[in-house]
Enzyme design. Structure first.
Site, short mmCIF file in Angstrom:
data_model
loop_
_atom_site.label_atom_id
_atom_site.label_comp_id
_atom_site.label_asym_id
_atom_site.label_seq_id
_atom_site.Cartn_x
_atom_site.Cartn_y
_atom_site.Cartn_z
N ASP A 227 49.65 29.29 30.39
CA ASP A 227 48.70 30.40 30.57
C ASP A 227 49.36 31.58 31.26
O ASP A 227 49.21 32.73 30.85
CB ASP A 227 47.51 29.91 31.41
N GLN B 174 34.39 34.63 34.63
CA GLN B 174 34.10 33.25 34.23
C GLN B 174 32.82 32.73 34.89
O GLN B 174 32.00 32.05 34.26
CB GLN B 174 35.27 32.33 34.58
N GLY C 192 36.04 35.59 30.23
CA GLY C 192 34.73 35.04 30.58
C GLY C 192 33.57 35.68 29.83
O GLY C 192 32.63 34.99 29.41
N HIS D 146 41.57 27.25 35.94
CA HIS D 146 43.02 27.51 35.87
C HIS D 146 43.64 26.71 37.01
O HIS D 146 43.09 26.66 38.11
CB HIS D 146 43.28 29.01 36.05
N ASP E 168 41.98 33.46 41.83
CA ASP E 168 42.95 32.44 42.24
C ASP E 168 43.43 32.64 43.68
O ASP E 168 43.61 31.68 44.42
CB ASP E 168 44.15 32.47 41.29
N SER F 291 27.29 40.41 43.75
CA SER F 291 26.75 39.70 42.58
C SER F 291 25.49 38.90 42.89
O SER F 291 24.86 38.33 42.01
CB SER F 291 27.82 38.73 42.04
N SER G 103 48.06 46.26 3.36
CA SER G 103 48.72 46.68 2.10
C SER G 103 50.11 46.05 1.99
O SER G 103 50.73 45.66 2.99
CB SER G 103 48.87 48.20 2.13
N1 LIG Z 1 38.90 36.05 33.79
C1 LIG Z 1 39.04 35.18 32.80
O1 LIG Z 1 38.62 35.41 31.65
C2 LIG Z 1 39.67 33.84 33.04
C3 LIG Z 1 39.78 33.36 34.34
N2 LIG Z 1 40.22 32.08 34.53
C4 LIG Z 1 40.26 31.54 35.88
O2 LIG Z 1 38.91 31.50 36.38
C5 LIG Z 1 38.93 31.66 37.80
C6 LIG Z 1 38.03 32.83 38.16
O3 LIG Z 1 38.58 33.99 37.60
P1 LIG Z 1 37.68 35.27 37.26
O4 LIG Z 1 36.39 34.83 36.66
O5 LIG Z 1 38.53 36.23 36.52
O6 LIG Z 1 37.39 35.81 38.74
P2 LIG Z 1 36.71 37.20 39.14
O7 LIG Z 1 37.73 38.11 39.72
O8 LIG Z 1 35.88 37.73 38.00
O9 LIG Z 1 35.77 36.64 40.32
C7 LIG Z 1 34.90 37.49 40.93
C8 LIG Z 1 33.89 36.63 41.70
O10 LIG Z 1 34.55 36.03 42.81
C9 LIG Z 1 33.84 36.37 44.01
N3 LIG Z 1 34.76 36.55 45.11
C10 LIG Z 1 35.80 37.42 45.16
N4 LIG Z 1 36.44 37.29 46.33
C11 LIG Z 1 35.77 36.33 47.03
C12 LIG Z 1 35.95 35.74 48.32
N5 LIG Z 1 36.96 36.12 49.11
N6 LIG Z 1 35.07 34.79 48.71
C13 LIG Z 1 34.06 34.40 47.89
N7 LIG Z 1 33.84 34.89 46.67
C14 LIG Z 1 34.70 35.85 46.26
C15 LIG Z 1 33.14 37.68 43.67
O11 LIG Z 1 32.01 37.79 44.47
P3 LIG Z 1 31.71 39.18 45.26
O12 LIG Z 1 30.61 39.80 44.45
O13 LIG Z 1 31.29 38.68 46.61
O14 LIG Z 1 32.97 39.99 45.26
C16 LIG Z 1 32.76 37.46 42.23
O15 LIG Z 1 31.56 36.73 42.15
C17 LIG Z 1 40.39 31.87 38.18
O16 LIG Z 1 40.96 30.65 38.53
C18 LIG Z 1 41.01 32.38 36.86
O17 LIG Z 1 42.40 32.14 36.79
C19 LIG Z 1 40.56 31.25 33.49
C20 LIG Z 1 40.48 31.70 32.21
C21 LIG Z 1 40.11 33.05 31.90
C1 LIG Z 2 44.71 36.06 28.99
C2 LIG Z 2 44.30 36.14 30.42
C3 LIG Z 2 43.63 34.88 30.95
O1 LIG Z 2 44.56 33.81 31.03
C4 LIG Z 2 42.58 34.47 30.00
C5 LIG Z 2 41.43 35.32 29.75
O2 LIG Z 2 42.73 33.40 29.40
C6 LIG Z 2 43.15 35.20 32.34
O3 LIG Z 2 43.75 34.64 33.31
O4 LIG Z 2 42.19 35.99 32.45
MG LIG Z 3 44.37 32.39 29.73
MG LIG Z 4 45.11 33.30 32.97
#
Ligand SMILES: NC(=O)C1=CN([C@@H]2O[C@H](COP(=O)(O)OP(=O)(O)OC[C@H]3O[C@@H](n4cnc5c(N)ncnc54)[C@H](OP(=O)(O)O)[C@@H]3O)[C@@H](O)[C@H]2O)C=CC1
Ligand SMILES: CC[C@](O)(C(C)=O)C(=O)O
Ligand SMILES: [Mg+2]
Ligand SMILES: [Mg+2]
Length: 348
Positions: free
Chosen positions: A195, A33, A138, A112, A88, A58, A256
């Site tokens: 979710d 995301q 994302g 979230h 999370d 990153s 079909s």
């Molecule tokens: N994935 C999705 O499609 C969706 C996610 N969400 C929500 O979005 C939010 C983010 O999820 P998502 O994008 O999947 O997360 P990711 O697992 O993709 O996040 C990774 C990022 O978080 C950083 N990171 C990891 N650990 C730490 C730490 N201890 N301290 C600081 N930075 C850290 C990483 O940096 P580094 O390079 O330093 O490891 C990297 O930039 C969550 O709340 C999730 O529930 C909501 C809808 C969909």
């Molecule tokens: C379906 C998984 C999800 O809720 C999303 C992409 O919406 C997530 O937490 O990644």
């Molecule tokens: Mg979702």
């Molecule tokens: Mg989710």
């Protein structure tokens, strides 16, 4: 059945970009995301600072994309909106590092609501606490934005200290492209519980168990792994695309009559109404009573033993090897998507 759809769907014209254009947004995290929100906001003209750990893998990628990068505490102290897009389970620790940088009238925003709903983060009363949650992975938030499109999104207001929380959430949703598709308002509780249920019982859990069992059933019966993969894994996207575009009838009208009759009569052989609903209700109960949240928090406090074991078993499943070989052999997607797919795998 409801006579009419009562939910308001917000579109571009319902958002006032001035609520976000005048703000500095700290996007904490640059993962699935985080990279999408930071780049989309930046290209929408919003002042963005990416917040990453000093040893972040990153950091260079975000800077090479033309974004300013700081550590989370520095980014949050400078920002008016702090968007929590780290995993999370690490958000509480990241919050502890940035909370002193939250000023009265700032916004703490999520994608979230897990940590607010289950009480893992308790913000001060003088900030807005909101959510803008794309209902999409994302990488598709980014891919659709680049194509001038968007993915549907949710907004929610947990705390409205400024009186502008909803307007600022809509402006943020517009800046990442969600109002191009449509945005609906919900609550933190409803977003979290639906979710978690959806990803466990249907989208990521239920469906993949069906796909794997279908593959295993065909292979155990002597059919080739390639045929089993094409039938039970690869074609799923094409079927779901039809449902995405036109609902169940959009799909039934395209497949079909043979498939339609077979599916309508034999689906319940596999997904038995009684047992499936019982299992789904247990998933929902454990989400609603906090059992899942406690288990996931504890799993992360003990270095994820089950998660690592389950993930390793999934990676070792034969279907992954067969699928990898087939994806190399077949050109079934546009090169631009294949390149972007490589980026997703590189990010993992
Ligand atoms: N994935 C999705 O499609 C969706 C996610 N969400 C929500 O979005 C939010 C983010 O999820 P998502 O994008 O999947 O997360 P990711 O697992 O993709 O996040 C990774 C990022 O978080 C950083 N990171 C990891 N650990 C730490 C730490 N201890 N301290 C600081 N930075 C850290 C990483 O940096 P580094 O390079 O330093 O490891 C990297 O930039 C969550 O709340 C999730 O529930 C909501 C809808 C969909
Ligand atoms: C379906 C998984 C999800 O809720 C999303 C992409 O919406 C997530 O937490 O990644
Ligand atoms: Mg979702
Ligand atoms: Mg989710």
């Amino acid at each position: 059945m409801a006579d009419e759809f009562t939910t308001t769907v917000y579109r571009d014209e319902d958002a006032d970009s001035s609520y976000i254009e005048s703000e500095t947004v700290a996007v904490l995290g640059y993962g699935s995301q985080g990279h999408a929100h930071a780049l989309n906001l930046h290209e929408s003209g919003v002042d963005v600072i990416v917040g990453l750990r000093e040893n972040s893998s990153s950091w260079d990628e975000a800077e090479d994309a033309g974004l300013r990068v700081e550590t989370p505490d520095v980014a949050a102290a400078e920002a008016d909106v702090v968007k929590m897009l780290v995993p999370d389970t690490v958000q509480p620790a990241v919050y502890e590092a940035i909370e002193d940088g939250l000023d009265a009238g700032d916004t703490l925003q999520f994608a979230h609501g897990f940590n607010i709903h289950y009480g893992q983060i308790r913000p001060p009363e003088d900030v807005d606490v909101t959510m803008v949650a794309p209902k999409s992975p994302g990488h598709l938030v980014r891919r659709t934005y680049e194509r001038g499109e968007g993915v549907p999104g949710l907004i929610a207001v947990y705390q409205d200290a400024t009186g502008d929380a909803k307007e600022r959430s809509l402006a943020y949703a517009q800046a990442i492209g969600c109002t191009r598709a449509g945005v609906v308002e919900t609550t933190f509780q409803e977003e979290v519980e639906t979710d978690l249920f959806g990803e466990q019982a249907v989208l990521c859990g239920g469906v993949t168990e069906l796909m794997k069992m279908g593959y295993e059933t065909l292979v155990d019966a002597g059919y080739s792994p390639e045929m089993a993969y094409f039938e039970c894994m690869n074609e799923m996207k094409l079927i779901v695309d039809l449902i995405y575009e036109g609902g169940l009838m959009g799909m039934w009208n395209s497949v079909s009559d043979t498939a339609e009759y077979g599916g309508l009569t034999r689906g319940e052989y596999v997904v038995d109404e009684e047992y499936a609903r019982e299992g789904m209700e247990q998933v929902l109960d454990e989400v609603q009573d906090g059992e899942f949240a406690r288990e996931w928090i504890s799993e992360n406090q003990t270095n994820r033993p089950s998660y690592k074991q389950l993930r390793a078993a999934e990676e070792d499943h034969e279907i992954e090897d067969v699928g990898g070989r087939l994806r190399d052999l077949f050109a079934w997607e546009a090169q631009e998507d294949a390149d972007e797919k490589e980026q997703v795998q590189a990010d993992d």
